[in-house]
Write a protein that holds these residues in place. Sequence first.
Motif, PDB file in Angstrom:
ATOM      1  N   ALA A 136       0.690  -0.613   0.260  1.00 28.03           N
ATOM      2  CA  ALA A 136      -0.300   0.174  -0.137  1.00 28.03           C
ATOM      3  C   ALA A 136       0.268   1.301  -0.143  1.00 28.03           C
ATOM      4  CB  ALA A 136      -0.875  -0.122   1.374  1.00 28.03           C
ATOM      5  N   ILE A 137       2.052   1.694   0.364  1.00 28.08           N
ATOM      6  CA  ILE A 137       2.540   2.655   1.344  1.00 28.08           C
ATOM      7  C   ILE A 137       3.456   2.586  -0.556  1.00 28.08           C
ATOM      8  CG2 ILE A 137       4.844   3.976   1.746  1.00 28.08           C
ATOM      9  CD1 ILE A 137       3.845   2.500   4.675  1.00 28.08           C
ATOM     10  N   VAL A 138       4.079   2.116  -1.363  1.00 27.54           N
ATOM     11  CA  VAL A 138       4.756   1.562  -2.150  1.00 27.54           C
ATOM     12  C   VAL A 138       3.262   2.014  -2.766  1.00 27.54           C
ATOM     13  CG1 VAL A 138       5.199   0.228  -4.057  1.00 27.54           C
ATOM     14  CG2 VAL A 138       6.846  -0.138  -2.025  1.00 27.54           C
ATOM     15  N   PHE A 139       2.755   1.661  -3.365  1.00 32.53           N
ATOM     16  CA  PHE A 139       1.439   2.034  -4.382  1.00 32.53           C
ATOM     17  C   PHE A 139       1.311   4.188  -4.429  1.00 32.53           C
ATOM     18  CE2 PHE A 139      -2.857   3.512  -4.781  1.00 32.53           C
ATOM     19  CZ  PHE A 139      -2.975   3.641  -6.324  1.00 32.53           C
ATOM     20  N   VAL A 140       1.628   4.881  -2.484  1.00 32.53           N
ATOM     21  CA  VAL A 140       1.463   5.913  -2.625  1.00 32.53           C
ATOM     22  C   VAL A 140       2.757   6.433  -3.000  1.00 32.53           C
ATOM     23  CG1 VAL A 140       1.177   7.234  -0.703  1.00 32.53           C
ATOM     24  CG2 VAL A 140      -0.270   6.179  -0.613  1.00 32.53           C
ATOM     25  N   VAL A 176       5.039   4.919  -4.753  1.00 35.03           N
ATOM     26  CA  VAL A 176       5.866   4.907  -6.265  1.00 35.03           C
ATOM     27  C   VAL A 176       6.983   4.064  -6.090  1.00 35.03           C
ATOM     28  CG1 VAL A 176       5.959   5.690  -8.833  1.00 35.03           C
ATOM     29  CG2 VAL A 176       5.091   7.108  -7.615  1.00 35.03           C
ATOM     30  N   GLY A 177       6.926   3.100  -5.215  1.00 34.44           N
ATOM     31  CA  GLY A 177       7.848   2.846  -4.902  1.00 34.44           C
ATOM     32  C   GLY A 177       9.536   3.138  -4.476  1.00 34.44           C
ATOM     33  N   SER A 178       9.049   4.444  -3.679  1.00 31.93           N
ATOM     34  CA  SER A 178      10.273   4.563  -3.392  1.00 31.93           C
ATOM     35  C   SER A 178      10.164   4.119  -1.485  1.00 31.93           C
ATOM     36  CB  SER A 178      10.426   6.105  -3.298  1.00 31.93           C
ATOM     37  OG  SER A 178      10.715   6.268  -5.146  1.00 31.93           O
ATOM     38  N   VAL A 179       9.079   4.045  -0.879  1.00 33.85           N
ATOM     39  CA  VAL A 179       9.756   3.613   0.493  1.00 33.85           C
ATOM     40  C   VAL A 179      10.082   2.482   0.911  1.00 33.85           C
ATOM     41  CG1 VAL A 179       8.445   3.791   2.382  1.00 33.85           C
ATOM     42  CG2 VAL A 179       7.928   5.552   0.740  1.00 33.85           C
ATOM     43  N   ALA A 180      11.935   1.769   1.852  1.00 36.08           N
ATOM     44  CA  ALA A 180      12.111   1.168   1.678  1.00 36.08           C
ATOM     45  C   ALA A 180      11.844   0.093   2.671  1.00 36.08           C
ATOM     46  CB  ALA A 180      13.449   1.594   2.263  1.00 36.08           C
ATOM     47  N   LEU A 203       2.253  13.981  -0.413  1.00 35.29           N
ATOM     48  CA  LEU A 203       1.769  12.446  -1.021  1.00 35.29           C
ATOM     49  C   LEU A 203       2.649  11.833  -1.783  1.00 35.29           C
ATOM     50  CD1 LEU A 203      -2.250  12.592  -1.063  1.00 35.29           C
ATOM     51  CD2 LEU A 203      -0.491  11.195   0.945  1.00 35.29           C
ATOM     52  N   SER A 204       3.584  12.654  -2.641  1.00 38.48           N
ATOM     53  CA  SER A 204       4.345  11.843  -3.806  1.00 38.48           C
ATOM     54  C   SER A 204       5.885  11.913  -3.343  1.00 38.48           C
ATOM     55  CB  SER A 204       5.041  12.603  -4.697  1.00 38.48           C
ATOM     56  OG  SER A 204       4.807  14.261  -4.306  1.00 38.48           O
ATOM     57  N   ASN A 205       6.140  12.033  -1.862  1.00 41.73           N
ATOM     58  CA  ASN A 205       7.229  12.125  -1.154  1.00 41.73           C
ATOM     59  C   ASN A 205       7.345  11.471   0.128  1.00 41.73           C
ATOM     60  OD1 ASN A 205       9.303  13.205   0.797  1.00 41.73           O
ATOM     61  ND2 ASN A 205       9.977  14.884  -0.007  1.00 41.73           N
TER      62      ASN A 205
END
Length: 448
Positions: free
Chosen positions: A40-44, A46-50, A284-286
């Motif tokens: 879910a977090i990756v969806f928000v 765009v794949g940048s959250v480890a 939301l995109s950061n």
Amino acid sequence: MTDLPRRRQRARGPEGVRHGRLPRRRGSVAALKLLAAAVAIVFVSVGSVAAYAVWDVARSIKTGVHLQALPGHTAIPADIPNVAAIPGGVNLLLAGTDSRSDLGGVYSSADEQDASSGAGNNDVTMLLHIAQDHKSMVVVSFPRDLMVPIPDCPDPKGGTISGTSYAQFNTALSRGGLNCVVATVSKMTGVDIPFAALINFNGVSAMSDAVGGVSVCLATPVKDDYTNPPLDLPAGENTIVGDVALSFLRSRHGVGDGSDLGRISNQQVFLSALARKIVSGGVLSNPVQLYSLAKAAVNNITPSESLTNPTTLVQIALALKDTGLQNMVFVQYPAVSDPDNPNRVVPQESAADALDEALVNDQPVKLTGSTGRAAEDPTATSSPAPSPGGEPSPATPASPSAGTGTGTGTATGTGATPTPTGTGGPVDLPSTITGQTAAQQTCTKGNN
């Protein structure tokens, strides 16, 4: 979260909120929940959250408070797997405690601890309603000095705390903890509240830091020597962070007419600016800011059991992703002076009924009243027209009395039952209900 006279902790209230440890969970269940949260977090972002960030947030969530539904209301499950499937939309209550227990720093002095320790009072209470179709949102702020019935509440130590037909709303937390605040608001409004959280002073400061500060407009300077730290902000745009942001939200003497109702409209100036930054300012995109915001939140809140699953937190955030700022409405629960005590208020029944009905029926709302006592809309060209019921405009407030008086007027204008403006469209709230949308860039008026 306000400046109250010095008082001792209530002997009957629950002990101070402690940072509990999460119980051990079965490995497979925990792994699946973390995997769902990561997706879910990756969806928000765009794949940048480890994956580490997801795990770090999840392990920081405190042991949840079990919410007990009132008689006649739907039982509240501990685990709600799909926010979008909840009939009637999402209802989440946020209570801000004025307790200084375990906060340290500027709150470790004897004076601060004497002001409020233990559970404290729920001096800021907001109900967030997200429509089931996710196309609208309403945040209702409840005045701390509202005199209301408080129902029987589960005692955190076991047993039941007897209710009362007439008590100050912000004592619900000290009477029976977060559960009692939820029960009181549920009884007032008629809505089921499956999600709730208790936030402390440090949480407000940390969350404002996490988004890089919030820019608020001041129509006039705002000064308040009663907050900690004291406020001395010039007119114009001010980006406020940390403890200054907390003082801004707590300020009563420095804004509007010096009343708690003025403080609510000042908080709405801040909240609408925060919503604009999160939605339009790139939060939301950061992924860095998203992670910092989530971490600041879970470190400083005591959640209900239904919020201890990180996937649920993400789902609620995603539910607001495409709502639109103009459909995010902040309102004050309508109130007038208590005939038995000029320093307290009681619900303005007809207007409150109209708002409650819209919430229960999951209807979007449209404001027809003013922006409140401490806020002004510099783009407004004229006063809003009254809604079809012909309600009078809110009365000019009397001068606030010393201490905790709200300085409310004595208007008893009647509110109209919400009437849809079109098929599936928003309902007009009575003009005695004040507030604003997140799209309105309002300015705070200082108490000069």
